[in-house]
Enzyme design. Structure first.
Site, PDB file in Angstrom:
ATOM      1  N   ALA A 165      15.539  59.492  45.675  1.00 33.86           N
ATOM      2  CA  ALA A 165      15.918  60.865  45.953  1.00 33.86           C
ATOM      3  C   ALA A 165      15.672  61.350  47.380  1.00 33.86           C
ATOM      4  CB  ALA A 165      15.197  61.805  44.986  1.00 33.86           C
TER       5      ALA A 165
ATOM      6  N   GLY B 166      16.300  64.353  49.898  1.00 34.11           N
ATOM      7  CA  GLY B 166      16.530  65.375  48.900  1.00 34.11           C
ATOM      8  C   GLY B 166      17.820  66.158  48.981  1.00 34.11           C
ATOM      9  N   ASN B 167      18.670  65.900  49.960  1.00 34.54           N
ATOM     10  CA  ASN B 167      19.917  66.672  50.055  1.00 34.54           C
ATOM     11  C   ASN B 167      20.805  66.497  48.827  1.00 34.54           C
ATOM     12  OD1 ASN B 167      19.130  67.652  52.484  1.00 34.54           O
ATOM     13  ND2 ASN B 167      20.573  66.490  53.718  1.00 34.54           N
ATOM     14  N   LYS B 168      20.953  65.255  48.363  1.00 34.90           N
ATOM     15  CA  LYS B 168      21.789  65.020  47.183  1.00 34.90           C
ATOM     16  C   LYS B 168      21.140  65.620  45.934  1.00 34.90           C
ATOM     17  CE  LYS B 168      23.663  60.693  48.949  1.00 34.90           C
ATOM     18  NZ  LYS B 168      22.616  60.508  49.973  1.00 34.90           N
TER      19      LYS B 168
ATOM     20  N   GLU C 233      10.992  58.864  43.777  1.00 34.21           N
ATOM     21  CA  GLU C 233      10.752  58.387  45.140  1.00 34.21           C
ATOM     22  C   GLU C 233       9.445  57.620  45.168  1.00 34.21           C
ATOM     23  OE1 GLU C 233      10.974  57.016  48.562  1.00 34.21           O
ATOM     24  OE2 GLU C 233      12.666  58.269  47.929  1.00 34.21           O
TER      25      GLU C 233
ATOM     26  N   ASP D  39       8.397  54.121  41.311  1.00 28.07           N
ATOM     27  CA  ASP D  39       9.551  53.240  41.477  1.00 28.07           C
ATOM     28  C   ASP D  39      10.537  53.462  40.334  1.00 28.07           C
ATOM     29  OD1 ASP D  39      11.313  51.218  41.990  1.00 28.07           O
ATOM     30  OD2 ASP D  39       9.825  49.601  41.978  1.00 28.07           O
TER      31      ASP D  39
ATOM     32  N   ASP E 192      21.502  56.055  45.034  1.00 24.39           N
ATOM     33  CA  ASP E 192      21.809  55.903  46.452  1.00 24.39           C
ATOM     34  C   ASP E 192      20.638  55.133  47.074  1.00 24.39           C
ATOM     35  OD1 ASP E 192      23.565  56.781  48.778  1.00 24.39           O
ATOM     36  OD2 ASP E 192      21.615  57.494  49.443  1.00 24.39           O
TER      37      ASP E 192
ATOM     38  N   CYS F 257      25.566  54.104  52.539  1.00 19.88           N
ATOM     39  CA  CYS F 257      26.165  54.454  53.831  1.00 19.88           C
ATOM     40  C   CYS F 257      26.339  53.171  54.639  1.00 19.88           C
ATOM     41  CB  CYS F 257      25.332  55.487  54.583  1.00 19.88           C
ATOM     42  SG  CYS F 257      23.604  55.041  54.818  1.00 19.88           S
TER      43      CYS F 257
END
Length: 499
Positions: free
Chosen positions: A249, A252-254, A272, A299, A319, A379
């Protein structure tokens, strides 16, 4: 004979007069220490391949006061770092004490050799300024050794200046605190603002729009976020009353995007592992005002899908750590030592290690019994982290009732044609879209036989892992979206950069 008492007043003990510094000198001292702290964090993360955050994210964190000055000083020091290190070695300028404070030494050396001469108000400044002549002489020696006429030629013009295309500024409106039209009106006082055609609540502004100190950003009404990162939560499409896991996470934006899409309802479990990144995640959540997020410091791979506490989880956003090759310019990772030309072989090994983790994490996400939707995103521009990861878990996904779905059907750029169903995958191109990104959406379309047993998915996972599925291993190569090889490697997830 008795001594006569002296009537003279006792001598006052003289205290050394405190040296007064000007506000400019104090500001310079503080700026160099702030920059050294950011530089030290970035270099340690790079050395361990476990970056807490990108350079931009570190600079623009709330704890850094002089963001512009710190950003410029850190970037320039990193650009000149190889030269600074060689100069210090030739000059033999450091003793054991200052070797323990290398980030601060690098910052001050940059100012002495290439920037504005620092004021003599700190111990490090005084120590290095006494050796200024030796440092300048060592720089001249280095130029002769390398047969370079100038420092620019020594560094290489491309390294100094870069050739990244201009990228729009993207701003995500936090609809938990503010509506989109109000944000457009407020930001429109400074810049031209448009609504993004693909992502709801995402605003597009001209390249170079500086909003880091804007009150809408500082109070959490808006967040600076790249378009690819902003697309991920929308692709997952969680319903308001669902329970959702954000598997990796931080920062934290998502997670905030999910909370807004769910209108502050339901429940989000934000996982996280890294302690420093947990702090950053908690800061982001607090700033956003979201109240439906539960932070799990641990985890994601350690979560047991059969645990009753996850029985209501309906969607997972994954992600994971990736090479960051699609956002390398935004993150400024190309300035770090690990991205030098000497590390290409290491980069290939690093990609394979990342792919192993990514495959395990995606297989784990698919194994939660009640999950109906899973998004996997990176990304990265590399096939080994994108199509190859998806291809490796397809047999498992199919056995659990999942199939690939098409996020953002109107989007033209799709996956590389190396697997069946590649037309469902979404790619962003670094040249066309100004960043590289990848999104895969799995949706559950059928129930397993004997679906009353919640043990089936995990048992099936264990069986297939023993058979080698989902870890079908490709040959030692990787391809970028446009067929070119990239050597940019870092430990990041797709939102560890600030546009």
């Amino acid at each position: 004979m008795a001594r006569r008492k002296s009537n003279a007043p006792p001598k006052a003990t003289r205290q050394p007069a405190k040296q007064k510094f000007s506000s400019a000198e104090r500001s310079s001292l503080y700026a160099s220490r702030e920059a050294a702290k950011v530089l030290g964090t970035a270099l340690r993360g790079d050395a361990e391949r476990r970056a807490v955050a990108s350079i931009k994210s570190l600079v623009f964190s709330p704890s850094v006061r002089n963001k512009r000055g710190t950003f410029a000083l850190v970037c320039e020091t990193l650009k000149h770092l190889t030269v600074i290190k060689e100069v210090l070695e030739i000059a033999n300028a450091l003793n054991s004490k200052w070797k323990r404070q290398e980030p601060l030494v690098y910052i001050i050396c940059y100012d002495i050799l290439f920037g504005k001469e620092p004021p003599l108000i700190g111990d490090a400044e005084k120590f290095l300024m006494k050796r200024k002549d030796a440092l300048v002489s060592s720089l001249a020696t280095l130029l002769v050794r390398k047969k370079a006429e100038t420092v620019d030629k020594l560094l290489g013009v491309s390294q100094l200046n870069g050739n990244s295309p201009l990228k729009p500024r993207y701003v995500h409106v936090n609809t938990l605190k503010m509506d989109v039209d109000s944000a457009v009106q407020e930001l429109g006082k400074l810049y031209k603002v448009q609504k993004d055609e693909t992502v709801p609540d995402l605003l597009v502004m001209p390249p170079g729009s500086d909003l880091h100190a804007h009150h809408l950003v500082k109070n959490g009404r808006t967040f600076l976020q790249g378009k690819g990162s902003a697309m991920v939560a929308v692709a997952l499409q969680p319903e308001a009353d669902w329970e959702v896991i954000d598997a990796c996470a931080a920062p934290g934006n998502k997670t905030i995007n999910l909370a807004a899409l769910m209108k502050g309802q339901g429940k989000i479990i934000a996982c996280e592992l890294n302690e420093e990144r947990v702090k950053r995640l908690e800061q982001t959540i607090k700033l956003s005002g979201a109240t439906n997020i539960e932070v799990s410091h641990g985890d994601f791979l350690g979560l047991n899908p059969e645990d009753p506490s996850f029985a209501k989880v309906r969607a997972i956003l994954l992600d994971p750590s990736c090479s960051g090759s699609g956002t390398i310019t935004d993150r400024l990772d190309h300035l770090l030592p690990s991205h030098s030309a000497d590390n290409k072989n290491y980069d290939s090994i690093r990609l394979h290690k990342l792919a192993v983790f990514q495959k395990k994490a995606l297989a784990h996400a698919l194994s939660f019994p009640q999950v109906e939707r899973v998004v996997y995103s990176t990304c990265s521009i590399h096939q080994i982290e994108n199509e190859d990861v998806v291809s490796s878990v397809l047999p498992l996904a199919s056995s659990l009732g999942f199939e690939l779905a098409t996020p953002f059907p109107q989007w033209q750029r799709r996956g590389l044609p190396v697997l069946a169903g590649s037309e469902h995958l979404l790619r962003m191109d670094p040249e066309e879209d100004k960043e590289g990104f990848f999104i895969a959406l799995f949706t559950k379309t059928s129930k397993l036989e004997n679906s009353n047993s919640s043990e089936i998915p995990e048992r099936e996972c264990r069986r297939r892992r023993k058979q080698g599925h989902p870890f079908l291993w490709p040959k030692v190569f990787f391809r970028a979206w446009n067929g070119r090889m990239s050597s940019f490697i870092s430990s990041s997830n797709s939102e560890d950069y600030v546009s």
